[in-house]
Write a protein that holds these residues in place. Structure first.
Motif, PDB file in Angstrom:
ATOM      1  N   GLY A 196       0.711  -1.080  -0.095  1.00 35.47           N
ATOM      2  CA  GLY A 196      -0.007  -0.167   0.051  1.00 35.47           C
ATOM      3  C   GLY A 196       0.711   1.281   0.047  1.00 35.47           C
ATOM      4  N   PHE A 197       2.079   1.230   0.159  1.00 37.73           N
ATOM      5  CA  PHE A 197       2.909   2.342   0.259  1.00 37.73           C
ATOM      6  C   PHE A 197       3.311   2.951  -1.373  1.00 37.73           C
ATOM      7  CE2 PHE A 197       4.906   0.080   3.961  1.00 37.73           C
ATOM      8  CZ  PHE A 197       3.866   0.556   4.870  1.00 37.73           C
ATOM      9  N   SER A 198       3.515   4.230  -1.378  1.00 39.56           N
ATOM     10  CA  SER A 198       3.763   4.994  -2.546  1.00 39.56           C
ATOM     11  C   SER A 198       5.014   4.406  -3.291  1.00 39.56           C
ATOM     12  CB  SER A 198       3.806   6.286  -2.308  1.00 39.56           C
ATOM     13  OG  SER A 198       2.373   6.742  -2.014  1.00 39.56           O
ATOM     14  N   HIS A 199       4.948   4.501  -4.713  1.00 38.37           N
ATOM     15  CA  HIS A 199       6.252   3.910  -5.503  1.00 38.37           C
ATOM     16  C   HIS A 199       6.849   5.304  -5.991  1.00 38.37           C
ATOM     17  CE1 HIS A 199       3.892   0.148  -5.062  1.00 38.37           C
ATOM     18  NE2 HIS A 199       5.400  -0.355  -5.339  1.00 38.37           N
ATOM     19  N   LYS A 200       7.819   5.312  -6.741  1.00 40.39           N
ATOM     20  CA  LYS A 200       8.519   6.124  -7.411  1.00 40.39           C
ATOM     21  C   LYS A 200       7.502   6.729  -8.581  1.00 40.39           C
ATOM     22  CE  LYS A 200      12.988   4.025  -7.472  1.00 40.39           C
ATOM     23  NZ  LYS A 200      14.167   3.639  -8.245  1.00 40.39           N
ATOM     24  N   GLY A 201       7.810   8.413  -8.720  1.00 44.18           N
ATOM     25  CA  GLY A 201       6.686   8.915  -9.531  1.00 44.18           C
ATOM     26  C   GLY A 201       6.630   8.213 -10.975  1.00 44.18           C
ATOM     27  N   SER A 202       7.757   7.489 -11.317  1.00 44.43           N
ATOM     28  CA  SER A 202       7.835   6.900 -12.598  1.00 44.43           C
ATOM     29  C   SER A 202       6.811   5.695 -12.768  1.00 44.43           C
ATOM     30  CB  SER A 202       9.297   6.602 -13.024  1.00 44.43           C
ATOM     31  OG  SER A 202       9.840   5.846 -12.102  1.00 44.43           O
ATOM     32  N   VAL A 203       6.554   5.310 -11.673  1.00 44.02           N
ATOM     33  CA  VAL A 203       5.661   3.935 -11.723  1.00 44.02           C
ATOM     34  C   VAL A 203       4.260   4.402 -11.997  1.00 44.02           C
ATOM     35  CG1 VAL A 203       4.747   1.893 -10.408  1.00 44.02           C
ATOM     36  CG2 VAL A 203       7.046   2.780 -10.327  1.00 44.02           C
TER      37      VAL A 203
ATOM     38  N   ASN B  58      -1.384  -3.534 -10.956  1.00 44.19           N
ATOM     39  CA  ASN B  58      -0.932  -4.802 -11.492  1.00 44.19           C
ATOM     40  C   ASN B  58       0.192  -5.532 -10.540  1.00 44.19           C
ATOM     41  OD1 ASN B  58      -2.017  -6.252 -14.087  1.00 44.19           O
ATOM     42  ND2 ASN B  58      -1.939  -3.986 -14.363  1.00 44.19           N
ATOM     43  N   HIS B  59       1.154  -4.638 -10.052  1.00 40.39           N
ATOM     44  CA  HIS B  59       2.001  -5.348  -8.998  1.00 40.39           C
ATOM     45  C   HIS B  59       1.500  -5.558  -7.565  1.00 40.39           C
ATOM     46  CE1 HIS B  59       5.769  -5.476  -6.656  1.00 40.39           C
ATOM     47  NE2 HIS B  59       5.123  -4.341  -5.754  1.00 40.39           N
ATOM     48  N   GLN B  60       0.451  -4.830  -7.143  1.00 41.15           N
ATOM     49  CA  GLN B  60      -0.275  -5.188  -6.125  1.00 41.15           C
ATOM     50  C   GLN B  60      -1.066  -6.297  -5.992  1.00 41.15           C
ATOM     51  OE1 GLN B  60      -2.505  -1.468  -5.863  1.00 41.15           O
ATOM     52  NE2 GLN B  60      -1.244  -0.715  -3.996  1.00 41.15           N
ATOM     53  N   ALA B  61      -1.595  -6.639  -7.322  1.00 42.16           N
ATOM     54  CA  ALA B  61      -2.594  -7.737  -7.440  1.00 42.16           C
ATOM     55  C   ALA B  61      -1.607  -9.059  -7.425  1.00 42.16           C
ATOM     56  CB  ALA B  61      -3.174  -7.540  -8.836  1.00 42.16           C
ATOM     57  N   ARG B  62      -0.481  -9.019  -8.125  1.00 42.56           N
ATOM     58  CA  ARG B  62       0.236 -10.116  -8.248  1.00 42.56           C
ATOM     59  C   ARG B  62       0.908 -10.437  -6.535  1.00 42.56           C
ATOM     60  NH1 ARG B  62       2.821  -7.468 -12.328  1.00 42.56           N
ATOM     61  NH2 ARG B  62       4.912  -7.196 -11.182  1.00 42.56           N
ATOM     62  N   SER B  63       1.438  -9.247  -6.188  1.00 42.48           N
ATOM     63  CA  SER B  63       1.733  -9.395  -4.739  1.00 42.48           C
ATOM     64  C   SER B  63       0.917 -10.058  -4.005  1.00 42.48           C
ATOM     65  CB  SER B  63       2.133  -8.121  -4.091  1.00 42.48           C
ATOM     66  OG  SER B  63       3.034  -7.235  -4.792  1.00 42.48           O
ATOM     67  N   LEU B  64      -0.440  -9.777  -3.899  1.00 44.48           N
ATOM     68  CA  LEU B  64      -1.297 -10.597  -2.954  1.00 44.48           C
ATOM     69  C   LEU B  64      -1.400 -11.841  -3.423  1.00 44.48           C
ATOM     70  CD1 LEU B  64      -4.213  -7.790  -3.410  1.00 44.48           C
ATOM     71  CD2 LEU B  64      -2.913  -8.379  -1.530  1.00 44.48           C
TER      72      LEU B  64
ATOM     73  N   CYS C 257       0.100  -9.844   6.755  1.00 44.93           N
ATOM     74  CA  CYS C 257      -0.777  -8.721   7.133  1.00 44.93           C
ATOM     75  C   CYS C 257      -0.741  -7.990   5.722  1.00 44.93           C
ATOM     76  CB  CYS C 257      -0.448  -7.678   8.175  1.00 44.93           C
ATOM     77  SG  CYS C 257      -1.564  -6.323   8.159  1.00 44.93           S
ATOM     78  N   HIS C 258      -1.867  -7.707   4.999  1.00 47.07           N
ATOM     79  CA  HIS C 258      -1.799  -6.690   3.890  1.00 47.07           C
ATOM     80  C   HIS C 258      -2.801  -5.551   4.261  1.00 47.07           C
ATOM     81  CE1 HIS C 258       0.512  -8.192   0.681  1.00 47.07           C
ATOM     82  NE2 HIS C 258       0.087  -9.734   0.766  1.00 47.07           N
ATOM     83  N   ALA C 259      -2.361  -4.439   3.889  1.00 45.58           N
ATOM     84  CA  ALA C 259      -3.322  -3.198   3.674  1.00 45.58           C
ATOM     85  C   ALA C 259      -3.842  -3.270   2.395  1.00 45.58           C
ATOM     86  CB  ALA C 259      -2.434  -1.833   3.841  1.00 45.58           C
ATOM     87  N   LEU C 260      -5.159  -3.523   2.294  1.00 47.50           N
ATOM     88  CA  LEU C 260      -6.074  -4.038   0.947  1.00 47.50           C
ATOM     89  C   LEU C 260      -5.957  -2.778   0.151  1.00 47.50           C
ATOM     90  CD1 LEU C 260      -8.884  -6.000   2.264  1.00 47.50           C
ATOM     91  CD2 LEU C 260      -6.765  -6.856   1.156  1.00 47.50           C
ATOM     92  N   PRO C 261      -5.606  -2.747  -1.105  1.00 48.12           N
ATOM     93  CA  PRO C 261      -5.762  -1.695  -2.079  1.00 48.12           C
ATOM     94  C   PRO C 261      -7.109  -1.178  -2.383  1.00 48.12           C
ATOM     95  CG  PRO C 261      -4.298  -3.343  -2.862  1.00 48.12           C
ATOM     96  CD  PRO C 261      -5.092  -4.056  -1.758  1.00 48.12           C
TER      97      PRO C 261
ATOM     98  N   PHE D 212      -9.977  -7.187  -3.710  1.00 52.74           N
ATOM     99  CA  PHE D 212      -8.573  -7.472  -3.380  1.00 52.74           C
ATOM    100  C   PHE D 212      -8.595  -8.600  -2.322  1.00 52.74           C
ATOM    101  CE2 PHE D 212      -7.768  -3.570  -5.780  1.00 52.74           C
ATOM    102  CZ  PHE D 212      -6.822  -4.238  -6.926  1.00 52.74           C
ATOM    103  N   ALA D 213      -9.540  -8.508  -1.391  1.00 57.62           N
ATOM    104  CA  ALA D 213      -9.513  -9.230  -0.232  1.00 57.62           C
ATOM    105  C   ALA D 213      -9.531 -10.865  -0.729  1.00 57.62           C
ATOM    106  CB  ALA D 213     -10.985  -8.955   0.821  1.00 57.62           C
ATOM    107  N   VAL D 214     -10.301 -10.898  -1.992  1.00 57.85           N
ATOM    108  CA  VAL D 214     -10.383 -12.505  -2.418  1.00 57.85           C
ATOM    109  C   VAL D 214      -9.049 -13.003  -2.940  1.00 57.85           C
ATOM    110  CG1 VAL D 214     -11.363 -13.962  -4.211  1.00 57.85           C
ATOM    111  CG2 VAL D 214     -12.732 -12.110  -3.126  1.00 57.85           C
ATOM    112  N   LEU D 215      -8.293 -11.991  -3.678  1.00 61.30           N
ATOM    113  CA  LEU D 215      -7.046 -12.184  -4.042  1.00 61.30           C
ATOM    114  C   LEU D 215      -6.024 -12.613  -2.717  1.00 61.30           C
ATOM    115  CD1 LEU D 215      -6.422  -9.810  -6.977  1.00 61.30           C
ATOM    116  CD2 LEU D 215      -7.596 -11.775  -6.889  1.00 61.30           C
TER     117      LEU D 215
END
Length: 306
Positions: free
Chosen positions: A211-218, A225-231, A245-249, A266-269
């Motif tokens: 759930g944390f921010s990424h570089k501005g270029s992302v 897509n990265h969050q979904a794969r991570s879950l 633990c996951h902070a759900l997007p 995202f809870a399902v994933l």
């Protein structure tokens, strides 16, 4: 598109991790098997910079009311914070955070609510744990560990240890998007967990920090897509043996006007990925989704006739 074939391939590739047991989550006097009974963590934000407007409390009274409502709706833990993790918002001095958080923690704890405090500031953690918080949602990097771990150990609190690549969750200078969302996380967590335990911290869960921010270029679509794969890849971290633990997007860019449905999706994933603790702004929805997933099972289909 997520498909059964992709999920089957993922499960086969990392089959040894799939059913690896994890420790009980110990919070106060409770010990919870998060695989059998997922834990829901509801959010109350005392910073008005939060993007999720419904979670914002504008006063102590408002924060306490929201916390009690979340607990009544099924939150096992109420997570409170006084500074946004978004690096584009103003930082809040530790003294201001303490002033805002301590009265809320004291009152919720007095009324029997298990309280977590989200911070990377040692002074804030100390004040809130002394005020009755049972959990530290630790969003700091390794630079603060030497000061933070003894505070948690002294109070015998539960620590959610977040994957933070910079000095804290607002430092995105080093945070990119890897092809493999779990790459490097196992070694990262093993080292920090070992360090925490060496300093007396016994109650630990881990959070990949999606759930944390990424570089501005992302871009937004790459991040989602990265969050979904991570879950879905979360179960690969089970080899560490700790609850995850996951902070759900909430993915405004993907869900638009239906953004309040996002965390349920995202809870399902997250569930399929082996998550045990769900940090959410939508407690009733997540409670219903998790209850449905526990009630349903996919077994062999009897196709015989008569």
């Amino acid at each position: 598109m997520i498909s059964l074939r992709e999920l089957a391939d993922l499960a086969t590739r990392y089959e040894a991790d799939l059913s690896h047991p994890v420790d009980l989550l110990r919070v106060g006097n409770r010990s919870i098997d998060v695989d059998a009974t997922p834990v829901i963590m509801g959010c109350v934000n005392l910073s008005q910079d939060s993007r999720y407007r419904e979670s914002i409390a504008t006063s102590t009274r408002s924060a306490v009311r929201k916390g009690l409502v979340l607990a009544a709706q099924g939150a096992d833990i109420v997570d409170v914070g006084a500074e946004s993790s978004n690096p584009r918002t103003a930082q809040v001095a530790a003294e201001e955070q303490i002033s805002a958080l301590v009265p809320v923690v004291q009152e919720l704890a007095r009324q029997g609510v298990a309280v977590s405090v989200e911070t990377y500031e040692p002074a804030v953690a100390r004040a809130c744990l002394e005020a009755g918080a049972l959990v530290l949602n630790y969003t700091g990097g390794v630079v603060s560990d030497e000061e933070m771990f003894p505070i948690v150990a002294d109070r015998q609190a539960t620590m959610i240890l977040c994957h933070v690549e910079g000095s804290n969750c607002r430092d995105v200078a080093e945070r990119g998007v890897d092809e493999d969302p779990v790459s490097g996380m196992v070694d990262y967590f093993v080292k920090r967990v070992d360090h925490a335990r060496s300093m007396g911290v016994e109650r630990i869960a881990i959070d990949p920090g999606i759930g944390f921010s990424h570089k501005g270029s992302v871009t937004a679509d790459v991040r989602i897509n990265h969050q979904a794969r991570s879950l879905l890849h979360t179960f690969r971290l089970r080899r560490i043996g700790l609850p995850i633990c996951h902070a759900l997007p909430h993915a405004f860019d993907l869900f638009e006007d239906e953004f309040r449905a996002a965390e349920g999706f995202f809870a399902v994933l997250a569930h399929m990925g082996g998550t045990g603790v769900y940090r959410t702004h939508e407690v009733p929805k997540i409670r219903a989704v998790l209850a449905a997933l526990r009630a349903l099972s996919v077994g062999p289909v009897d196709t015989s006739e008569g």
